[in-house]
Design a protein around this motif. Structure first.
Motif, mmCIF file in Angstrom:
data_model
loop_
_atom_site.group_PDB
_atom_site.id
_atom_site.type_symbol
_atom_site.label_atom_id
_atom_site.label_comp_id
_atom_site.label_asym_id
_atom_site.label_seq_id
_atom_site.Cartn_x
_atom_site.Cartn_y
_atom_site.Cartn_z
ATOM 1 N N THR A 180 -71.237 -58.801 -74.058
ATOM 2 C CA THR A 180 -70.100 -59.872 -74.347
ATOM 3 C C THR A 180 -70.109 -60.975 -73.366
ATOM 4 O O THR A 180 -69.651 -62.209 -73.837
ATOM 5 C CB THR A 180 -68.710 -59.140 -74.249
ATOM 6 O OG1 THR A 180 -68.444 -58.393 -73.224
ATOM 7 C CG2 THR A 180 -68.630 -58.290 -75.327
ATOM 8 N N ALA A 181 -70.669 -61.019 -72.245
ATOM 9 C CA ALA A 181 -70.642 -61.976 -71.456
ATOM 10 C C ALA A 181 -72.188 -62.173 -71.079
ATOM 11 O O ALA A 181 -73.067 -61.378 -71.382
ATOM 12 C CB ALA A 181 -70.007 -61.867 -70.200
ATOM 13 N N THR A 198 -71.949 -56.574 -68.358
ATOM 14 C CA THR A 198 -70.362 -56.367 -68.017
ATOM 15 C C THR A 198 -70.179 -55.019 -68.169
ATOM 16 O O THR A 198 -69.609 -54.597 -66.913
ATOM 17 C CB THR A 198 -69.661 -56.909 -69.351
ATOM 18 O OG1 THR A 198 -70.264 -56.450 -70.514
ATOM 19 C CG2 THR A 198 -69.772 -58.712 -69.248
ATOM 20 N N ALA A 213 -76.234 -68.754 -71.416
ATOM 21 C CA ALA A 213 -74.794 -68.767 -71.799
ATOM 22 C C ALA A 213 -74.968 -69.456 -73.346
ATOM 23 O O ALA A 213 -74.108 -69.363 -74.021
ATOM 24 C CB ALA A 213 -74.034 -69.766 -71.059
ATOM 25 N N GLN A 228 -74.573 -67.606 -76.802
ATOM 26 C CA GLN A 228 -73.477 -66.667 -76.798
ATOM 27 C C GLN A 228 -73.035 -66.480 -78.044
ATOM 28 O O GLN A 228 -72.716 -65.295 -78.721
ATOM 29 C CB GLN A 228 -72.302 -67.314 -75.888
ATOM 30 C CG GLN A 228 -71.015 -66.434 -75.818
ATOM 31 C CD GLN A 228 -70.949 -65.963 -74.540
ATOM 32 O OE1 GLN A 228 -71.083 -66.512 -73.475
ATOM 33 N NE2 GLN A 228 -70.193 -65.004 -74.447
ATOM 34 N N ASN A 286 -76.640 -65.088 -64.647
ATOM 35 C CA ASN A 286 -75.838 -66.312 -63.775
ATOM 36 C C ASN A 286 -76.054 -66.056 -62.354
ATOM 37 O O ASN A 286 -75.822 -67.048 -61.530
ATOM 38 C CB ASN A 286 -74.621 -66.278 -64.078
ATOM 39 C CG ASN A 286 -74.237 -67.138 -65.380
ATOM 40 O OD1 ASN A 286 -75.082 -67.346 -66.197
ATOM 41 N ND2 ASN A 286 -73.058 -66.700 -66.082
#
Lengths: 562, 245
Positions: free
Chosen positions: A102-103, A107, A500, A503, B110
């Motif tokens: 989800t990220a 996670t 990202a 996403q 990240n």
């Protein structure tokens, strides 16, 4: 925890496990001995023939006796039930992987565990679910379809089943993290590393699974070719039986290389000579693997093509458009499947000539696929009326998904496109279109069709079943399409995170995956609820006892373009 | 399993088996994703950072300062919030070319999260500490994942010298160790090492060759989404240069 308490705990756990296993074995062997004694008293040579004789003509219901009756139908149900359980294990692993994305960073699960989930999802789905379901449907349906006159190697098939099951359990226990293609040197890590991965156990369990399915395939081939009734000549064998024949030939002919390769891989633990860098053969394992690894993905879909061929006539009320081209298409798929393994290795430096060869042969796979799809569409086209029952919804979704998955797949076979799409989610998307639409969807359709038989005349809840079908179709489309778009934009697959800016595509895939998960829960709930109802229908099913279809279609039906 | 309850039996068997496999796989011992802070490190350092959406340390000297540490330093990042925006503090390996995006670090896409949005509470003046143990020499980036364009700076972990001199190691050069200037364009971007800054106060004994400012892509900011530390205002009257390494 001290050493002493650890020791005590281990001993207690092992003792409990052994007591349970001993009790189960006692129940198993005493039940089996009783059957043998009865068979002896009635003058039968072996218990399988006896069971087949007194079960002949009766529907095979699902009960505990499938575990110790060794006739083909019981073993078929055993394979099917085991593969269903592995489907749910692997499927929930898949949903968990999605939820962890989800990220952009992991996670829910840490990266090490993500790798395990990835490997277990792929391996259990391919080896335990699709092969188990193929063999299960084969053993369950074929004796009826070919009116088998003999059923006498059940003990061997039974042993094959237990090998397959033990292999699957050991594979889960191995916590393997080497993806489903076991490339060395990753799979050559002897000890526990990362998340307690025992690669040696993974390799051993794969070898056990292969032993089991090879034995079962040989027996099934023997049943089809030697035990077939003279009423069913080869040219009149149902298309499902043909698809199983081709599947089993693929299995038997192409899994010796991987079994040998696994043996060599295991030998490398003790004396690293085969798949290590200085063997000058770094691609050898990959070649040996994919020589099996491509046929396996056809093994995973061909029986379900056969099921589609069995379901279409009933729900459209017409005969299959062309029986001969159906058999030809399935057979050509078998032949070509053995020639295209190199398209999995196009970026590995096989050389341009080989790349072009594999690329061209992969394009040629379009021919039998198109024959098959055309056959289905022509059958639908010539139909007077298409009944949109639940199995038929799965079939239609399977056809659509196979067309999309096939087109996106054949694009991947282009050497230059492969250069950029290799290792992206476009690949994942391609085979999930096919596997979710065909392997999962059609096995669900087959299960719904035989549900009245195995449940002794109960009917499933049509409304829930349709929800299952629609949710599965929508989830599959959403998930695979998101992956396809993300893949073309370069989203790398098989990693626990992503950049990202990918996403949106990941969120789409997560939604799709969760919807598929919910669909499967609806299915489970449906089974539980429907089994509570009183038997209300006859126990025939349309695959084993297809309704009579008039050979002459009603006037005005043929051509269909009304 | 005969009778009405067979369906429930199947569901229970599936649930139990799935739960067993889940608990088995999810309790695997994982290694390497958590950083152990040694209790007795070779060096310790406390770095004050001010979190502001306009840039780290905005209004407190150089914006987004390059940080220099020695290998084996446990760094305590003492972060003071300067605005009410959400921030994070991540460490990630430096990209090796201008076109490469951020590469993962400590197995995370990240980078390694030192402070999360929940720790940086969006309260002006709130302070919070985060620790990291730098045990590998190299070039890193520290950044706020919410403001990747503004709040990002270089972090050098030096293999050889102590933190008393502002030296940095050039990760991609053969002889870069000891070249010192905190305003230097980070190594690894170019085939040649380019830098700028007031070199008059620095020892240049280790450098050979001629120096000039060149090869600096004008689109470097937009491509990378990291500002570089080429402060053009300090170039004038100095010896800027590039040297083939």
């Amino acid at each position: 925890m001290g050493v002493f308490s650890l020791l005590v705990e281990t001993v207690v756990v092992l003792s409990v496990v052994f007591v349970i296993l001993a009790y189960l074995y006692y129940r198993y062997s005493s039940a089996k001995m009783e059957v043998e004694r009865e068979a002896d008293a009635k003058g039968y040579e072996d218990s399988e023939s006896y069971i087949s004789a007194f079960m002949a003509g009766k529907p095979r219901r699902l009960d505990w006796s499938i575990l110790y009756y060794n006739d083909a139908k019981s073993i078929g149900l055993r394979f099917m039930m085991a593969s269903f359980i592995f489907l749910f294990i692997a499927g929930s692993f898949g949903v968990l992987m999605r939820l962890s994305l989800t990220a952009p960073y992991p996670t829910i699960v840490p990266p090490d565990i993500y790798n395990i989930l990835l490997t277990e999802h792929a391996t259990l789905m391919i080896y335990m679910f699709t092969i188990g379901m193929s063999l299960g449907l084969g053993f369950y349906l074929i004796p009826t379809q070919i009116k088998a006159v003999r059923d006498n190697m059940g003990n061997i098939t039974s042993a094959a089943f237990w090998l397959y099951l033990v292999g699957g359990i050991l594979f889960v226990l191995s916590r393997s993290a080497f993806r489903w293609y076991l490339y060395p040197p990753l799979s050559l890590q002897l000890g526990a590393f990362g998340a307690g991965t025992e690669a040696w156990l993974g390799i051993l369990s794969m070898e056990i699974i292969f032993t089991g399915i090879t034995i079962a395939s040989i027996v099934a081939l023997k049943v089809i070719f030697l035990d077939r009734s003279s009423e069913v000549p080869l040219g009149k064998m149902p298309l499902f039986t043909w698809s199983i024949v081709f599947t089993l030939i693929m299995l038997v002919s192409s899994d010796p290389p991987i079994m040998v390769a696994l043996g060599m891989l295991f030998y490398d633990y003790f004396n690293p000579i085969f798949f290590v860098a200085n063997s000058h053969n770094v691609l050898l394992f990959a070649d040996l693997f994919w020589f099996w690894g491509h046929p396996i993905v056809y093994i995973a879909i061909l029986p379900f093509f056969g099921i589609i061929y069995e379901l279409l006539p009933t729900f459209t009320g017409t005969k299959i458009y062309s029986y001969n081209s159906g058999v030809f298409g399935l057979g050509l798929l078998m032949v070509l499947s053995e020639l295209v393994w190199g398209h999995h290795l196009q970026n590995s430096g096989l050389g341009l000539n080989w790349d072009l060869f594999f690329s061209i042969v992969s394009f040629a796979v379009v021919i039998p696929s198109a024959i098959t799809v055309f056959n289905w569409i022509a059958t639908l086209w010539t139909a007077n009326k298409i009944r949109l029952t639940t199995p038929m919804l799965f079939v239609l979704n399977g056809i659509v998904d196979f067309i999309i998955g096939g087109i996106t797949g054949v694009m991947l076979a282009d050497t230059s496109v492969n250069e950029i799409l290799h290792g992206t989610y476009a690949v994942t998307s391609h085979f999930h279109y096919v596997f979710v639409g065909i392997s999962l969807g059609i096995s669900m359709a087959a299960f719904y069709v035989i549900f009245p038989t195995i449940s002794g005349g109960r009917t499933y809840d049509e409304r829930l079943a349709k929800w299952h079908a629609y949710l599965l179709a929508f989830g599959s489309l959403l998930m695979s399409t998101s992956w396809q778009i993300g893949g073309w934009l370069g989203m790398p697959r098989a990693v626990d995170g992503y950049f990202a800016w990918f996403q949106p595509y990941q969120i789409g895939a997560i939604l799709g995956g969760v919807i598929i998960g919910i669909a499967q829960l609806v299915f489970l709930y449906n089974i539980a609820v429907s089994w509570y109802k009183a038997p209300s229908t006859d126990t025939n099913n349309i695959i084993e006892n297809p309704p009579e279809i008039p050979s002459e279609a009603p006037s005005g039906a043929v051509g269909g373009g009304r | 399993m005969q009778g009405n309850k067979a369906g429930v039996g199947i569901v229970i068997i599936v649930a139990v088996v799935v739960a067993l496999s889940f608990s088995y796989v999810l309790t695997s011992p994982t290694g390497g994703s958590k950083i152990t802070i040694p209790s007795n490190p070779a060096y310790t350092n406390t770095t004050n950072l001010w979190a502001d959406a306009a840039g780290w340390n905005y209004g407190h000297g150089t914006i987004n300062p390059s940080l220099n540490y020695s290998v084996g330093t446990v760094v305590t990042f003492h972060v003071t919030e300067e605005d009410t925006a959400p921030h994070t503090l991540y460490i990630v390996s430096a990209p090796s070319s201008p076109t490469q995006g951020p590469i993962s670090y400590e197995n995370q896409g990240n980078g390694y999260q030192i402070l999360s949005t929940s720790q940086i509470t969006q309260t002006k003046g709130h302070t919070v500490d985060g620790q990291y143990y730098f045990n590998k020499a190299g070039v890193y980036v520290y950044w706020c994942t919410i403001h990747p364009q503004t709040m990002v700076g270089w972090l050098y972990v030096n293999a050889t010298s102590s933190s008393s001199t502002t030296s940095l190691s050039a990760a991609h050069s053969a002889s870069g160790t000891g070249i010192s200037n905190s305003h230097m364009t980070p190594p690894g971007f170019f085939a040649s090492l380019s830098f700028a800054g007031n070199l008059g106060t620095k020892a240049l004994s280790n450098l050979e060759g001629t120096f000039s400012l060149e090869n600096i892509p004008s689109n470097i900011n937009s491509d990378l989404q990291y500002p570089t530390y080429l402060d053009m205002s300090t170039v004038s009257g100095t010896t800027g240069g590039s040297v083939e390494l």
